[in-house]
Design a protein around this motif. Structure first.
Motif, PDB file in Angstrom:
ATOM      1  N   VAL A  14       0.845  -1.202   0.000  1.00 20.28           N
ATOM      2  CA  VAL A  14       0.000   0.000   0.000  1.00 20.28           C
ATOM      3  C   VAL A  14       0.877   1.247   0.000  1.00 20.28           C
ATOM      4  CG1 VAL A  14      -1.686   1.335   1.342  1.00 20.28           C
ATOM      5  CG2 VAL A  14      -1.976  -1.141   1.088  1.00 20.28           C
ATOM      6  N   GLN A  15       1.908   1.266   0.828  1.00 24.92           N
ATOM      7  CA  GLN A  15       2.810   2.420   0.901  1.00 24.92           C
ATOM      8  C   GLN A  15       3.395   2.757  -0.473  1.00 24.92           C
ATOM      9  OE1 GLN A  15       3.637   4.500   3.434  1.00 24.92           O
ATOM     10  NE2 GLN A  15       5.070   5.604   2.142  1.00 24.92           N
ATOM     11  N   HIS A  16       3.679   1.723  -1.261  1.00 23.47           N
ATOM     12  CA  HIS A  16       4.313   1.918  -2.563  1.00 23.47           C
ATOM     13  C   HIS A  16       3.363   1.694  -3.734  1.00 23.47           C
ATOM     14  CE1 HIS A  16       8.213   2.521  -0.741  1.00 23.47           C
ATOM     15  NE2 HIS A  16       7.870   1.573   0.107  1.00 23.47           N
ATOM     16  N   ALA A  17       2.058   1.577  -3.432  1.00 21.02           N
ATOM     17  CA  ALA A  17       1.017   1.403  -4.459  1.00 21.02           C
ATOM     18  C   ALA A  17       1.365   0.288  -5.445  1.00 21.02           C
ATOM     19  CB  ALA A  17       0.746   2.721  -5.178  1.00 21.02           C
ATOM     20  N   ILE A  18       1.765  -0.861  -4.923  1.00 18.33           N
ATOM     21  CA  ILE A  18       2.137  -1.998  -5.762  1.00 18.33           C
ATOM     22  C   ILE A  18       0.873  -2.781  -6.111  1.00 18.33           C
ATOM     23  CG2 ILE A  18       3.461  -4.149  -5.881  1.00 18.33           C
ATOM     24  CD1 ILE A  18       5.474  -2.810  -3.933  1.00 18.33           C
ATOM     25  N   GLU A  19       0.444  -2.615  -7.342  1.00 19.04           N
ATOM     26  CA  GLU A  19      -0.793  -3.248  -7.820  1.00 19.04           C
ATOM     27  C   GLU A  19      -0.567  -3.735  -9.244  1.00 19.04           C
ATOM     28  OE1 GLU A  19      -4.519  -4.639  -7.492  1.00 19.04           O
ATOM     29  OE2 GLU A  19      -3.694  -3.424  -5.887  1.00 19.04           O
ATOM     30  N   PRO A  20      -0.699  -5.002  -9.542  1.00 20.55           N
ATOM     31  CA  PRO A  20      -1.030  -6.079  -8.620  1.00 20.55           C
ATOM     32  C   PRO A  20       0.163  -6.404  -7.721  1.00 20.55           C
ATOM     33  CG  PRO A  20      -0.564  -7.013 -10.755  1.00 20.55           C
ATOM     34  CD  PRO A  20      -0.492  -5.511 -10.915  1.00 20.55           C
ATOM     35  N   TYR A  21      -0.105  -7.189  -6.698  1.00 18.99           N
ATOM     36  CA  TYR A  21       0.930  -7.561  -5.740  1.00 18.99           C
ATOM     37  C   TYR A  21       2.083  -8.260  -6.457  1.00 18.99           C
ATOM     38  CZ  TYR A  21       3.231  -9.406  -1.627  1.00 18.99           C
ATOM     39  OH  TYR A  21       4.160  -9.697  -0.663  1.00 18.99           O
ATOM     40  N   ASP A  22       3.297  -7.887  -6.104  1.00 27.66           N
ATOM     41  CA  ASP A  22       4.496  -8.459  -6.726  1.00 27.66           C
ATOM     42  C   ASP A  22       5.497  -8.777  -5.615  1.00 27.66           C
ATOM     43  OD1 ASP A  22       6.855  -9.033  -8.064  1.00 27.66           O
ATOM     44  OD2 ASP A  22       6.772  -7.255  -9.348  1.00 27.66           O
ATOM     45  N   SER A  23       5.633 -10.053  -5.290  1.00 30.56           N
ATOM     46  CA  SER A  23       6.498 -10.458  -4.176  1.00 30.56           C
ATOM     47  C   SER A  23       7.946 -10.023  -4.386  1.00 30.56           C
ATOM     48  CB  SER A  23       6.420 -11.962  -3.949  1.00 30.56           C
ATOM     49  OG  SER A  23       6.909 -12.665  -5.066  1.00 30.56           O
ATOM     50  N   GLU A  24       8.399  -9.952  -5.625  1.00 30.09           N
ATOM     51  CA  GLU A  24       9.783  -9.543  -5.889  1.00 30.09           C
ATOM     52  C   GLU A  24      10.010  -8.071  -5.535  1.00 30.09           C
ATOM     53  OE1 GLU A  24      12.303 -11.606  -6.639  1.00 30.09           O
ATOM     54  OE2 GLU A  24      10.789 -13.159  -6.373  1.00 30.09           O
ATOM     55  N   ARG A  25       8.999  -7.248  -5.715  1.00 26.90           N
ATOM     56  CA  ARG A  25       9.122  -5.832  -5.347  1.00 26.90           C
ATOM     57  C   ARG A  25       8.960  -5.618  -3.851  1.00 26.90           C
ATOM     58  NH1 ARG A  25       5.255  -2.284  -8.774  1.00 26.90           N
ATOM     59  NH2 ARG A  25       6.276  -0.655  -7.559  1.00 26.90           N
ATOM     60  N   GLN A  33     -10.860   0.092   0.531  1.00 26.61           N
ATOM     61  CA  GLN A  33     -10.982  -0.932  -0.515  1.00 26.61           C
ATOM     62  C   GLN A  33     -10.445  -0.458  -1.855  1.00 26.61           C
ATOM     63  OE1 GLN A  33     -15.209  -1.635  -0.056  1.00 26.61           O
ATOM     64  NE2 GLN A  33     -14.828  -3.540   1.062  1.00 26.61           N
ATOM     65  N   LYS A  34     -10.351   0.842  -2.044  1.00 29.45           N
ATOM     66  CA  LYS A  34      -9.878   1.407  -3.312  1.00 29.45           C
ATOM     67  C   LYS A  34      -8.365   1.621  -3.357  1.00 29.45           C
ATOM     68  CE  LYS A  34     -14.199   3.966  -3.798  1.00 29.45           C
ATOM     69  NZ  LYS A  34     -14.801   5.320  -3.796  1.00 29.45           N
ATOM     70  N   LEU A  35      -7.687   1.424  -2.245  1.00 35.76           N
ATOM     71  CA  LEU A  35      -6.254   1.701  -2.199  1.00 35.76           C
ATOM     72  C   LEU A  35      -5.458   0.674  -3.006  1.00 35.76           C
ATOM     73  CD1 LEU A  35      -5.778   2.562   1.586  1.00 35.76           C
ATOM     74  CD2 LEU A  35      -5.752   4.156  -0.355  1.00 35.76           C
ATOM     75  N   PRO A  36      -4.592   1.131  -3.902  1.00 29.74           N
ATOM     76  CA  PRO A  36      -3.725   0.201  -4.631  1.00 29.74           C
ATOM     77  C   PRO A  36      -2.810  -0.539  -3.653  1.00 29.74           C
ATOM     78  CG  PRO A  36      -3.578   2.430  -5.553  1.00 29.74           C
ATOM     79  CD  PRO A  36      -4.368   2.515  -4.294  1.00 29.74           C
ATOM     80  N   GLY A  37      -2.689  -1.832  -3.850  1.00 32.37           N
ATOM     81  CA  GLY A  37      -1.826  -2.645  -3.013  1.00 32.37           C
ATOM     82  C   GLY A  37      -2.533  -3.318  -1.853  1.00 32.37           C
TER      83      GLY A  37
END
Length: 129
Positions: free
Chosen positions: A38-49, A76-80
């Protein structure tokens, strides 16, 4: 949330502080990885990042305030933010935040690997990842 936060803060203050020695903490729960995403708006989730990232105390303070202040529909709208975590993530953020404060730490290393992975890596000599 304020009463809940004070309760956790009081309990965690009883933990030993480590500000005078070089220690850190690794977070490997779904809460910690979700907070980083969420802090880095990682969408979709990426375990490597996510794996190997760092959550700073100052970032976590701002993020916890934000999450506690948003209604469920907005969270619910937050990326990540993974589905089914929207209702529990504010509490998880506060627990991590107060834990870091209680330990006198200013950051948390984020791990996408589980405890079993860490134990195996330690047992068989892995030095990182």
């Amino acid at each position: 949330m304020r009463l809940w936060r004070c309760c956790w803060a009081d309990r965690l203050r009883q933990m030993p502080r480590y500000a005078t020695i070089d220690v850190g903490t690794n977070g490997m729960s779904g809460t910690v990885t979700t907070l980083f995403a969420v802090q880095h708006a990682i969408e979709p989730y990426d375990s490597e990042r996510v794996h190997g990232g760092t959550l700073l105390l100052v970032q976590l303070e701002a993020l916890a305030d934000k999450l506690c202040g948003l209604p469920l529909a907005e969270r619910q709208k937050l990326p990540g933010l993974q589905p089914k975590r929207e209702d529990v993530i504010p509490a998880g953020a506060l627990i991590l935040l107060e834990g870091l404060r209680a330990l006198g730490l200013d950051r948390c290393l984020v791990s996408d690997r589980g405890l079993c992975w860490g134990l195996l890596a330690h047992r068989f000599g892995a030095t990182h990842s």
